[in-house]
Design an enzyme around this catalytic site. Structure first.
Site, PDB file in Angstrom:
ATOM      1  N   GLU A   4      12.281  -3.694  -2.273  1.00 38.00           N
ATOM      2  CA  GLU A   4      13.540  -3.981  -1.583  1.00 38.00           C
ATOM      3  C   GLU A   4      13.439  -5.216  -0.682  1.00 38.00           C
ATOM      4  O   GLU A   4      14.447  -5.839  -0.364  1.00 38.00           O
ATOM      5  CB  GLU A   4      13.983  -2.769  -0.767  1.00 38.00           C
ATOM      6  CG  GLU A   4      13.080  -2.455   0.417  1.00 38.00           C
ATOM      7  CD  GLU A   4      13.522  -1.222   1.186  1.00 38.00           C
ATOM      8  OE1 GLU A   4      13.713  -1.338   2.411  1.00 38.00           O
ATOM      9  OE2 GLU A   4      13.684  -0.145   0.558  1.00 38.00           O
ATOM     10  N   ASP A   5      12.194  -5.590  -0.296  1.00 38.69           N
ATOM     11  CA  ASP A   5      12.006  -6.759   0.580  1.00 38.69           C
ATOM     12  C   ASP A   5      11.866  -8.063  -0.203  1.00 38.69           C
ATOM     13  O   ASP A   5      12.437  -9.091   0.181  1.00 38.69           O
ATOM     14  CB  ASP A   5      10.750  -6.582   1.446  1.00 38.69           C
ATOM     15  CG  ASP A   5      10.942  -5.545   2.545  1.00 38.69           C
ATOM     16  OD1 ASP A   5      12.100  -5.174   2.815  1.00 38.69           O
ATOM     17  OD2 ASP A   5       9.927  -5.105   3.124  1.00 38.69           O
TER      18      ASP A   5
ATOM     19  N   ARG B  34      11.291  -8.351  -4.045  1.00 39.30           N
ATOM     20  CA  ARG B  34      11.324  -8.399  -5.515  1.00 39.30           C
ATOM     21  C   ARG B  34      12.147  -9.581  -6.024  1.00 39.30           C
ATOM     22  O   ARG B  34      11.751 -10.270  -6.982  1.00 39.30           O
ATOM     23  CB  ARG B  34      11.894  -7.089  -6.082  1.00 39.30           C
ATOM     24  CG  ARG B  34      11.910  -7.058  -7.620  1.00 39.30           C
ATOM     25  CD  ARG B  34      12.627  -5.821  -8.153  1.00 39.30           C
ATOM     26  NE  ARG B  34      12.019  -4.600  -7.677  1.00 39.30           N
ATOM     27  CZ  ARG B  34      10.930  -4.049  -8.213  1.00 39.30           C
ATOM     28  NH1 ARG B  34      10.340  -4.650  -9.226  1.00 39.30           N
ATOM     29  NH2 ARG B  34      10.451  -2.936  -7.732  1.00 39.30           N
TER      30      ARG B  34
ATOM     31  N   GLU C 189      -1.230   2.334  -3.035  1.00 37.93           N
ATOM     32  CA  GLU C 189      -1.695   1.174  -3.796  1.00 37.93           C
ATOM     33  C   GLU C 189      -2.759   0.414  -3.014  1.00 37.93           C
ATOM     34  O   GLU C 189      -3.797   0.016  -3.542  1.00 37.93           O
ATOM     35  CB  GLU C 189      -0.529   0.214  -4.077  1.00 37.93           C
ATOM     36  CG  GLU C 189       0.215   0.482  -5.351  1.00 37.93           C
ATOM     37  CD  GLU C 189       1.289  -0.570  -5.591  1.00 37.93           C
ATOM     38  OE1 GLU C 189       2.026  -0.409  -6.566  1.00 37.93           O
ATOM     39  OE2 GLU C 189       1.394  -1.535  -4.808  1.00 37.93           O
TER      40      GLU C 189
END
Length: 1277
Positions: A84-85, A87, A148
């Site tokens: 959302e920041d 991509r 991750e």
């Protein structure tokens, strides 16, 4: 029949050695157990050692799953980001740029669902070589992103995966300390998640934020940030690929594990390991594999190859400086920029990082200077740094104080057979007869990987008849040496390949590949192709560092032996001569013949020789001639070779390379035809007469004008003129420092010329007004002080050096240049900033009349160094200077009309050094702390400079504030906790605050000529250099930590209280006792100078005058170091002429053998009246004297001067008293012994093993008592 043979061949791969013995008769029955398998799998070594040790053969195993092999991922890059920041902005741009570079990049374009990270995503992380973590505002709000990150860091630890953080619109400190949006996100997670899991996330964020990465707030605009990240990724992937071929080496696993164990990778201590073994045994290969596995764990890393060769060519200081610049990523393609950086400045920056360094191929030929530099590795590098040093000589490693020595054994028979088979058969299936011959060849190679690989490569794709022939030849030698085995690979070369191989072995080893190729192309066809073949056959390698041609020492020795056997008794009948004794014999006795094709001589190693005019007369096939001076011997003379007054009468027309340093004749031969000449190098030449080619033309200076000879190509050397033929092959002409050169001609006929080097030709007054060449790249006129006008330059010139000339006007053609180095003499009237290429990287304009810098400077986006020193008329800088994103060094020294810096200076995010000394800039920019990389600032000679803005400048390590009076030290100074060097000399303050102890990293403090200061407070424990000379009011000094003090200079501090002086000199005993261990890498470890007329009482041996004789006890054996002390006075002699003090030791043992050794102490300040100088000198390898059979030694002290003085003045200088105190290892096997003054100190950790075990290529048999790599477990604690 064919099917039957193939079936038999395949069945061999499933048999053990006993099966082979049955097939081959009895020959195999005494061999060690060996399993021959189709894929040549890796086996465990049977060689005994205290640490499990097998061997690194230079062969890849196709089936190896070795943990030490280089990580081979499915993807090059894994992108971790918050969709959302980023991509649809930064991440998409980065992904596109990576793909455009053909970098295989994994990006998860699926919207993430669920609480747990998917197995496929975990697998993608594991299969990536490198991970880019893009930290953005909402990154930590995603559990998926945090998982991750944990996985990525796990792969970093387990697989050596490289991780690059990118801080996109977030402050790295927020990530590191989990503040701001990251703190808020983790606080929310703590309400719903397991506490241990959140803690793992916190640890991962902190670890990632501490890695070297990229900050979007520093690198702007976004397009440039993308470019920088892609460039960084490209470099790191390239580094991985360099070592990719090292994966799966035969028997490499245990070597890697053992060395990693010795390096203590988890320890914060600086650790060093020496890798020791015979030539060709695999030391470099092992070091490369270890390096490739662990380099990603360090802040910086460097593999310095071929140290021995580099030192021979460039000298200790140049090699060390280049190493430091590479370590600090201060790379510059010109040596001028390199020389502008101070060694100590660069070294101190290494103390704040964790580094991995390999010094490959170090031997005892290195100079004392480099040995001392290298032995400092424990002090130079920051916590956790690891150093690997490879050498054939174990004693060299010991002298360098490595923590452990690891011995590399020969290959076991199992491994040797695998190495050979992989090279000889590749993926083919050998017959039974060939397998039988293979076993014999493996015996001959004696477990040496280089010999096995070369022998196997030479036999590849040969028929059975050739196999039998080679084996028969080896059997003729009763005890085949490694050299006999290596010659098999040479015998398989074509005539041209053999010739070029010998040229490299005897002349071109260590030369730049491009340089050697150009010269060799004058003699052979298809040189590049032949070089590639030699590389493919492992006979030649190319250095990754400097593109130089390298060859293993054993192969070079083989080449030398081949040439020697051309005529054993008469070197004049050999094709190539390189040995100084052989060169002397051939030239002084005129024994040269037409067989000679190359001669190379290191003048500094040759005895003086007088050569007659016809010495080269019979050498009609001479192609390469080089007389050079070794840089490892900088004081050697170029005058060791003398020619008669009328010079040489003949040089071969076949010459391609003529290099003669200090050419001692007035002319080249009049008959010399230079049409084949590729390189002409005559630095420091004395040539004065003509060079006419095929005809003789006598021209006397002044009788003929230059322009009347326009039909010829000329080289004017002063009183006479060289008249030469068309130089159709000439690529380079170098006449630097030819002091008689006055004029050079139009060299337009030399259309192939690429370099014209005329540096230091101080009498050169005229050069062509126009230089037009399609090939010319470098023109060096630096220090040609009589040159007044710069030529117009048309073509592809890249580098122009004009420093030290008298040029008053610059040409308009400079806009195409990549480098411009311009240092002009004062008073000349250059007032306009030059128009230069936008790609220029180094621009220095000193001492000019430039009034202003144009705003167009903003387009010099690649500019790294801008020097504007001593421009008296310069009064301002343009705001556009803030757009120089690559600028690292900005020098504005001695510009007295420059009163302010533009605010845009704060945008120079790459700036590391700012020199403002001698300007009128009293007020530094208020937000100077935003220069986050600034580590050196010089504001000396600025009256009343305001230092308050420096608060918060955490990167600053060096601050210079000389001569800023009137000056009161602000309290803000003590907040600069990173300072390591502080210079307050030539100031008028009275009080030095006790808060100086807050500077916990401070190592150097200079207070010279601070004439009003009365007392020095307690110093930081880190301090080891304090200069306070000429502090006339200084009375007392609080204690300094004796365990770190290295230099204390209190010259001419006559008001010092006697109690203070007495305490300092008595404390010196402790300082020496501790310091000789801590500073054992330095020529002068501890030095103290202060006004006093007595030697300390702890010097048991004290004498009147400058001579001392010391009696030795029978129990004295191994000298550790010496403390010297003298009382001296200069009388009326000018103190500025005193350089230092030298001590010479003379001793004779019971066998009558004499020993001479000397030590030296520099004096940076010359005292008035009586002073005491005390210094401790460690005993280096060349200075060690075996005192076991010596009963007495005499010491003589001398004052050394840097200029000739009147004899009367010298006689007024006196050494009034002297003292000597020797320190011995009375019990060298003990780790803790008591010295002569009653202090305990610890000896250096020495590797175990037989001290008589030798170096270069000695046989290393099973009779070795132990493996020197055995160390106590506590060594890593």
């Amino acid at each position: 029949m064919a099917n039957e043979t193939r079936a038999k061949c395949l069945s061999i791969h499933s048999l053990g050695i006993s099966g082979l013995a049955g097939a081959f008769g009895q020959e195999g029955k005494h061999e060690p157990t060996l399993r021959i398998c189709h894929r040549f799998e890796t086996f465990r070594s049977t060689q005994p050692s205290k640490l499990q040790s097998s061997h690194a053969g230079d062969v890849a195993s196709s089936s190896s799953s070795s943990s030490s092999s280089i990580f081979q991922g499915k993807y090059d890059v894994f992108l971790s980001f918050r969709g959302e920041d980023t991509r649809n902005n930064f991440t998409s741009h980065l992904y596109t740029s990576l793909r455009r570079k053909q970098i295989q990049t994994f990006i998860d374009n699926n919207l993430r669902r669920g609480e747990e990270i998917s197995p496929s995503l975990l697998r993608a992380i594991e299969e990536s070589k490198l991970a880019i973590v893009i930290f953005s505002t909402n990154y930590a709000s995603s559990r998926w992103c945090l998982d991750e990150l944990v996985k990525i860091l796990q792969c970093k630890r387990m697989n050596g995966q490289v991780v690059i953080p990118v801080f996109y619109l977030v402050d790295p400190s927020d990530v590191r300390h989990q503040s701001g949006s990251f703190g808020e996100a983790l606080a929310r997670h703590e309400a719903t998640e397991n506490v241990d899991k959140v803690e793992r996330w916190r640890v991962a964020l902190q670890e990632a934020a501490n890695l070297s990465g990229w900050d979007s707030q520093v690198i702007r605009p976004e397009a440039e940030l993308v470019e920088k990240v892609v460039e960084d990724v490209w470099k790191k992937l390239n580094r991985m690929s360099e070592f990719r071929s090292l994966g799966g080496l035969i028997g490499i696993d245990s070597h890697v594990q053992n060395i990693e164990l010795l390096l203590c990778l988890e320890s914060t201590k600086v650790r060093s390991v020496g890798i020791w073994g015979m030539g060709g045994i695999g030391k470099t290969t092992i070091a490369e594999v270890v390096f490739s596995r662990i380099y990603s764990q360090f802040d910086g890393f460097h593999f310095l190859s071929n140290v021995r060769e580099e030192l021979k060519r460039h000298g200790a200081v140049a090699v060390w400086k280049r190493f430091l610049m590479d370590m600090l990523d201060e790379r510059s393609s010109n040596m001028g920029a390199l020389s502008s950086l101070r060694l100590d400045f660069m070294e101190q920056r290494l103390r704040y990082g964790k580094f991995l360094v390999v010094f490959d191929d170090v031997d005892d030929s290195m100079s004392i200077q480099f040995q001392e530099l290298l032995a400092r590795h424990h002090e130079i590098f920051g916590e956790g740094s690891k150093i690997i040093i490879t050498s054939r000589d174990r004693h060299v490693l010991k002298n360098l104080s490595v923590d452990d020595v690891y011995k590399v054994w020969e290959l076991s028979f199992d491994e040797a057979f695998q190495v050979f088979c992989f090279s000889a058969f590749k993926k083919t299936y050998p017959s039974v007869e060939v397998i039988k011959q293979s076993l014999k060849m493996v015996k001959y190679a004696k477990g040496n990987p280089l010999a096995l690989k070369l022998l196997g490569s030479a036999m590849f794709d040969r028929g059975e008849e050739e196999w039998n022939s080679v084996t028969s030849e080896l059997e003729k030698v009763s005890k085949p040496r490694i050299m006999d085995v290596l010659k098999v690979s040479y015998a398989g070369l074509s005539d041209a390949e053999q010739s070029i191989f010998l040229d490299i072995a005897c002349f071109f080893k260590g030369e730049n590949r491009d340089y050697a190729t150009k010269v060799l192309e004058g003699c052979y066809s298809c040189v590049s192709f032949i070089l590639s073949n030699l590389i493919d056959k492992s006979l030649v390698t190319i250095s990754r560092q400097n593109n130089s041609i390298m060859m293993h020492d054993l192969l070079q020795e083989m080449g030398w032996e081949i040439v020697r056997k051309e005529c054993i008794s008469n070197p004049g009948k050999r094709s190539r001569i390189w040995d100084p004794e052989d060169v002397y014999y051939v030239l002084t006795r005129k024994k040269g013949t037409e067989a000679i094709e190359s001669i190379i001589l290191d003048i500094s190693k040759a005895k003086e020789m007088h050569i007659e005019s016809d010495a080269f007369a019979s050498m009609e096939r001479l192609r390469f001639l080089k007389f050079w001076k070794s840089h490892s011997n900088p004081v050697s003379s170029t005058g060791n070779v003398q020619l008669p007054h009328d010079g040489l009468h003949f040089l071969s027309t076949e010459l391609r390379c003529l290099y003669w340093e200090g050419f001692p004749s007035k002319s080249l031969p009049s008959s010399f035809c230079a049409e084949n000449l590729v390189n002409l190098d005559l630095p420091e030449s004395e040539a004065q007469t003509h060079w006419t080619g095929a005809q003789v033309v006598i021209l006397t200076g002044g009788d003929l004008s230059f322009r009347s000879l326009c039909d010829y190509s000329l080289i004017d050397t002063g009183f006479f003129i060289f008249l030469q033929q068309r130089l159709v092959s000439l690529r380079r002409i170098n006449l630097m420092f030819s002091k008689y050169l006055t004029e050079i001609p139009d060299l337009s006929n030399a259309q192939m010329i690429e370099e014209i080097i005329l540096r230091g030709c101080e009498n050169l007054t005229s050069i062509p007004e126009r230089i037009e060449s399609k090939s010319l790249k470098v023109l060096d006129l630096s220090s040609c002080k009589s040159i007044k006008k710069c030529p117009e330059i048309l073509g592809v010139l890249e580098e122009l050096y004009l420093e030290g000339t008298g040029i008053e006007e610059l040409p308009q053609s400079l806009h195409k240049l990549k480098f411009l180095r311009l240092f002009l003499a004062k008073g000349l009237n250059i007032t306009k900033f030059p128009e230069v290429s936008n790609s220029i990287e180094d621009l220095r304009l000193s001492g000019t009349g430039i009034v202003e810098i144009p705003s167009s400077i903003e387009f010099l986006t690649r500019l790294v160094e801008l020097g504007l020193a001593d421009n008296k008329k310069l009064s301002s800088l343009p705001d556009s200077i803030g757009k120089l994103k690559s600028l690292k060094f900005l020098t504005l020294s001695d510009c007295p009309n420059l009163k302010r810096l533009p605010d845009s200076i704060l945008k120079l995010k790459s700036l590391t050094s700012l020199s403002l000394d001698g300007t009128a800039i009293k007020d530094l920019p208020r937000n100077i702390h935003k220069l986050g990389k600034l580590d050196e600032l010089d504001t000396s000679k600025i009256k009343g400079v305001n230092l308050l803005p420096l608060v918060g400048l955490r990167s600053l390590t060096s601050l210079y504030l000389r001569g800023c009076y009137p000056f009161e030290i602000p309290n803000a100074l003590w907040s600069l906790s990173s300072l390591t060097r502080l210079n307050l000399s030539d100031n008028d303050f009275e009080i030095l605050s006790a808060d100086i102890k807050c500077l916990s990293q401070l190592r150097y403090l200079y207070l010279k000529n601070c004439r009003r200061v009365r007392k020095l407070p307690e110093m930081p424990n880190s301090l080891y250099h304090l200069t306070a000379s000429n502090c006339e009011s200084l009375e007392t000094i609080s204690s300094v930590d004796s365990s770190t003090l290295n230099m204390l200079n209190l010259a001419n501090c006559f008001k010092l209280e006697q109690e203070t002086c007495h305490r300092i000199m008595e404390d010196a005993a402790l300082t020496v006792a501790i310091g000789r261990k801590k500073f054992s890498y330095m020529r002068t470890d501890v030095q103290i100078l202060l006004p006093r007329s007595e030697i300390p009482l702890w010097f048991g041996d004290q004498y009147i005058g400058s001579s001392a004789t010391v009696r030795l006890l029978e129990s004295c054996h191994h000298l550790k170091g010496m403390a010297f002390c003298i009382v001296f006075s200069l009388g009326e002699a000018p103190s500025s002429h005193l350089d230092g003090v030298r001590c010479v030791c003379l001793a004779k043992d019971t066998n009558g053998e004499e020993y001479i050794s000397a030590w030296y102490a520099d004096l940076y300040d010359s005292p008035r009246s009586d002073h005491v100088l005390l210094w401790y000198a460690c005993s280096t390898s060349r200075e060690k004297i075996s005192f076991s059979k010596i009963s007495a030694a005499s010491f003589e002290f001398y004052l050394e001067w840097n200029d000739k003085l009147n004899h009367k003045l010298i006689n007024d200088c006196q050494i009034k008293q002297c003292g000597v105190h020797l320190f011995f290892h009375d019990h060298p096997d003990e780790s803790c012994v008591e010295d002569g003054y009653g202090y305990e100190y610890y000896t250096d950790e020495e590797a175990s093993g037989n001290s008589d075990e030798g170096s270069d290529d000695q046989d290393q048999t099973d009779s070795e008592e132990e493996n020197p790599c055995d160390v106590p477990e506590s060594s890593c604690e």
